[in-house]
Structure formats: C-alpha cells, structure tokens
Write an enzyme that holds these catalytic residues in place. Structure first.
Site, mmCIF file in Angstrom:
data_model
loop_
_atom_site.group_PDB
_atom_site.id
_atom_site.type_symbol
_atom_site.label_atom_id
_atom_site.label_comp_id
_atom_site.label_asym_id
_atom_site.label_seq_id
_atom_site.Cartn_x
_atom_site.Cartn_y
_atom_site.Cartn_z
ATOM 1 N N ILE A 147 0.843 -1.189 -0.041
ATOM 2 C CA ILE A 147 -0.114 -0.005 0.091
ATOM 3 C C ILE A 147 0.977 1.159 -0.128
ATOM 4 O O ILE A 147 2.050 1.203 0.782
ATOM 5 C CB ILE A 147 -0.914 -0.035 1.265
ATOM 6 C CG1 ILE A 147 -1.591 1.450 1.387
ATOM 7 C CG2 ILE A 147 -0.118 -0.112 2.571
ATOM 8 C CD1 ILE A 147 -3.010 1.158 2.530
ATOM 9 N N SER A 148 0.579 2.078 -0.704
ATOM 10 C CA SER A 148 1.627 3.406 -1.229
ATOM 11 C C SER A 148 1.574 4.084 0.331
ATOM 12 O O SER A 148 0.614 4.125 0.866
ATOM 13 C CB SER A 148 1.411 4.033 -2.374
ATOM 14 O OG SER A 148 1.485 3.291 -3.607
#
Length: 218
Positions: free
Chosen positions: A58-59
């Site tokens: 997840i960025s």
C-alpha cells in the site's frame, strides 16, 4: 472516530507537498487503517508504504496525495486505476470524484481483488468497480477515461492507456525499473500527448503485456 488523531497528524504533515484543500479533505476522510493488514494497523498513519502480501504494498500516504493532486480530479469523473492493491488509493480517488463518479480498478492478483472489494465495502465506497485483469492493457470496454492512475512502474507508458485517455484527460504513471520517475501525461484536445517528469519514485513493477516480464521489450 478510530485513529482520528493519528490521521489528523499525518495529514498536517502532508500539507508541505502543496496539496489542494480537496485532496487534504479526502486524505482526512479515508480510513487508511481499514486498508492495511491487521499486523500493521498500528502503523496505518505512518507516512510509509506497508506490505499487503503477494509482493505488493500500500503506497505511502504522501505519494497517494501527490498523485491525486496532479490528476486534478473533479466530481463525476470516470477514472481508471491500474493496480488496486488493498483498495486504499481507489478509496481516495472515489472520495475525490464523489458518488456521481466511478473508479474502474484493475488487479492481477485474485486474493487482492477479493480483499480490496471487502475493504472498500467496509469503508463505505460503492463507486469503485474492481476487475481481475491485466491493467497494462487498460479496460477498453469502459473507455474513454477522464483520468488514469497507475500504481506500479512500467517500462514505458503503455500505448493502450494513452489511447483510452479522453481528450483533455490526465494520467499519472511511474516509469522505469532500477530508477523510476513519476510522469504526468496530458492528452490535449487535438490528441497531442504531453509528458512531464515529476521526479524520482519507488513502486512495485507493473506486470503484464505492456509491463515487465510478459511481452515486455528488453
């Protein structure tokens, strides 16, 4: 509201990136802790990427915010997202375009399609449609798109994505392998495509026909 203080502190730090008020509000509204694995929930509002399994992440919140800011998303937009992951980025996109807009999101890993759909439902986002497919070829059946957001790094900008971008539309995409840069692609009204380099980034590779490995050029 759970993690409200942590979320507010995170977003306060994000303001140094020159974000629009609309993006700031959206980052405040989306509950990132609902999109991270339980083992990492205590780190949900730390500005860093987190593993979601299957070699994916997840960025970091600042990167999500910067990409959304570059896209200049408007209410009612139709958006293609390449790389659903946990669904967090899609949720921020959905927040920005409102219930009258739609996010069409592609994901190549079946387990992440299932979990992202569950995460989005739990968080209350019903204007995101997730597809198990090769995102490097886009989703031509729903084109053209006002905006395209690619969350994995490609060897070059995939031509099908350019073709599926509406005239006047914008796309953000990381490009490169060892060294990656984030590009803002703008398609002008006459079909001319303009590319601007916004600096170095680190993303997982885009896998697919127009990505790395399968059918990619050396």
């Amino acid at each position: 509201m759970e993690f409200a203080k942590e979320r507010e502190e995170l977003v306060a730090h994000l303001k140094v990136h020159g974000l629009s008020e609309k993006v700031i509000r959206s980052m405040l509204n989306v509950p990132r802790h609902l999109f991270v694995p339980a083992a990492y929930m205590s780190s949900a509002y730390v500005d860093t990427p987190l593993s979601i399994g299957y070699g994916q992440t997840i960025s970091a919140p600042h990167m999500v915010a910067i990409m959304c800011n570059l896209l200049d998303l408007q209410t009612g937009h139709k958006v293609l997202e390449v790389g659903t992951g946990s669904g967090y980025n899609a949720a921020v996109l959905a927040e920005l375009i409102g219930s009258s807009g739609t996010v069409y999101s592609t994901e190549r890993i079946p387990e992440l399609v299932k979990s992202s759909e569950s995460n989005l439902k739990t968080a209350g986002y019903h204007n995101v449609k997730v597809f198990l497919s090769d995102g490097s070829i886009g989703l031509p059946e729903y084109a053209p798109y006002d905006r395209i957001c690619v969350t994995a790094s490609a060897p070059s900008v995939p031509e099908p994505l350019v073709q599926q971008l509406k005239a006047g539309g914008k796309m953000v995409i990381p490009v490169g392998e060892t060294f990656q840069s984030l590009y803002l692609i703008t398609k002008k009204g006459d079909g001319t495509v303009v590319s601007k380099d916004w600096g170095g980034v680190v993303f997982v590779p885009l896998i697919g026909k127009y990505g790395f490995h399968f059918g990619s050029k050396p």
